[in-house]
Design an enzyme around this catalytic site. Structure first.
Site, mmCIF file in Angstrom:
data_model
loop_
_atom_site.group_PDB
_atom_site.id
_atom_site.type_symbol
_atom_site.label_atom_id
_atom_site.label_comp_id
_atom_site.label_asym_id
_atom_site.label_seq_id
_atom_site.Cartn_x
_atom_site.Cartn_y
_atom_site.Cartn_z
ATOM 1 N N CYS A 109 0.849 -1.189 0.000
ATOM 2 C CA CYS A 109 0.000 0.000 0.000
ATOM 3 C C CYS A 109 0.888 1.244 0.000
ATOM 4 C CB CYS A 109 -0.902 0.001 1.234
ATOM 5 S SG CYS A 109 -2.083 1.377 1.255
ATOM 6 N N HIS A 120 -8.874 -4.034 -2.619
ATOM 7 C CA HIS A 120 -7.972 -3.216 -1.799
ATOM 8 C C HIS A 120 -8.392 -1.737 -1.845
ATOM 9 C CE1 HIS A 120 -3.706 -2.071 -0.490
ATOM 10 N NE2 HIS A 120 -4.191 -0.934 -0.934
ATOM 11 N N GLU A 121 -8.698 -1.260 -3.059
ATOM 12 C CA GLU A 121 -9.080 0.152 -3.212
ATOM 13 C C GLU A 121 -10.454 0.430 -2.600
ATOM 14 O OE1 GLU A 121 -5.457 0.363 -5.102
ATOM 15 O OE2 GLU A 121 -6.637 1.697 -3.861
ATOM 16 N N HIS A 145 -10.236 1.084 0.981
ATOM 17 C CA HIS A 145 -9.826 2.445 1.324
ATOM 18 C C HIS A 145 -11.032 3.390 1.397
ATOM 19 C CE1 HIS A 145 -5.478 2.439 1.565
ATOM 20 N NE2 HIS A 145 -5.330 1.881 0.373
HETATM 21 O O1 LIG Z 1 -1.907 1.704 -2.007
HETATM 22 C C1 LIG Z 1 -2.304 1.397 -3.106
HETATM 23 N N1 LIG Z 1 -3.602 1.442 -3.402
HETATM 24 O O2 LIG Z 1 -4.470 1.819 -2.432
HETATM 25 N N2 LIG Z 1 -1.476 0.887 -4.069
HETATM 26 C C2 LIG Z 1 -1.141 -0.507 -4.021
HETATM 27 C C3 LIG Z 1 -2.187 -1.284 -4.807
HETATM 28 C C4 LIG Z 1 -2.214 -2.790 -4.583
HETATM 29 C C5 LIG Z 1 -3.395 -3.395 -4.180
HETATM 30 C C6 LIG Z 1 -3.485 -4.772 -3.981
HETATM 31 C C7 LIG Z 1 -2.355 -5.576 -4.211
HETATM 32 C C8 LIG Z 1 -1.132 -4.993 -4.596
HETATM 33 C C9 LIG Z 1 -1.067 -3.599 -4.796
HETATM 34 C C10 LIG Z 1 0.249 -0.672 -4.661
HETATM 35 O O3 LIG Z 1 1.111 -1.271 -4.021
HETATM 36 O O4 LIG Z 1 0.417 -0.180 -5.781
HETATM 37 ZN ZN LIG Z 2 -3.605 1.081 -0.532
#
Ligand SMILES: O=C(NO)N[C@@H](Cc1ccccc1)C(=O)O
Ligand SMILES: [Zn+2]
Length: 157
Positions: A100, A142-143, A146
């Site tokens: 994240c 995941h989003e 948030h």
């Molecule tokens: O923080 C964020 N998005 O909120 N970005 C994460 C998105 C993500 C989600 C799930 C698995 C891997 C990666 C990132 O590492 O690019």
């Molecule tokens: Zn995230």
């Protein structure tokens, strides 16, 4: 609009329930969404949610692509999703690693639905209904977390 900064874990904004957008707001937010995608790319992100730049609105970008942080990620067109929802989720779950941008340097194994059906609006106000699986479904979940004040560590196994 001043340059965006990514809120880090501990910032209360990440624990808020984000507000739905009205379709009237979509076009006026276009410059913000461009800046949001740029910020994601700067950090080699494969997704980013508006609350991560302290805008507590129901919008995020899913942009899986192979990059130094996720070399095996599938390629997709970066997609802005407004007022996104999961309309169906499989019983089958799978664990994989997540990171994240608000929690740098930490990865954890997270259990997510393998397949989901989703709906969201585009910037032009068109409703899209589609299904996702694997890593892209993972990013969506995941989003969406948030937007509901959750981070992946809350679900880490
Ligand atoms: O923080 C964020 N998005 O909120 N970005 C994460 C998105 C993500 C989600 C799930 C698995 C891997 C990666 C990132 O590492 O690019
Ligand atoms: Zn995230």
């Amino acid at each position: 609009m001043e340059t965006l900064t990514i809120a880090q874990l501990g910032n209360p904004i990440l624990r808020e329930h984000a507000s739905p957008l009205s379709a009237a707001q979509y076009q006026e937010l276009a410059p913000f969404f461009t800046a949001l995608q740029q910020k994601m790319l700067e950090h080699n992100g494969v997704g980013i949610a508006a609350p991560q730049v302290s805008e507590s609105i129901r919008a995020f970008i899913v942009a899986s692509c192979p990059n130094p942080r996720y070399p095996d990620a599938p390629m997709m067109e970066p997609t802005l999703m407004l007022n996104p929802e999961i309309t169906w989720a499989s019983d089958s779950m799978e664990k994989d690693w997540e990171g994240c941008l608000s929690i740098p340097g930490i990865r954890a194994l997270v259990n997510r639905h393998s397949h989901i059906e989703v709906r969201y609006d585009t910037l032009e106000g068109k409703e899209v209904k589609t299904q996702m699986e694997g890593f892209i479904a993972r990013i969506f979940q995941h989003e969406l977390d948030h937007l509901n004040g959750l981070v992946f560590l809350d679900r880490a196994e």
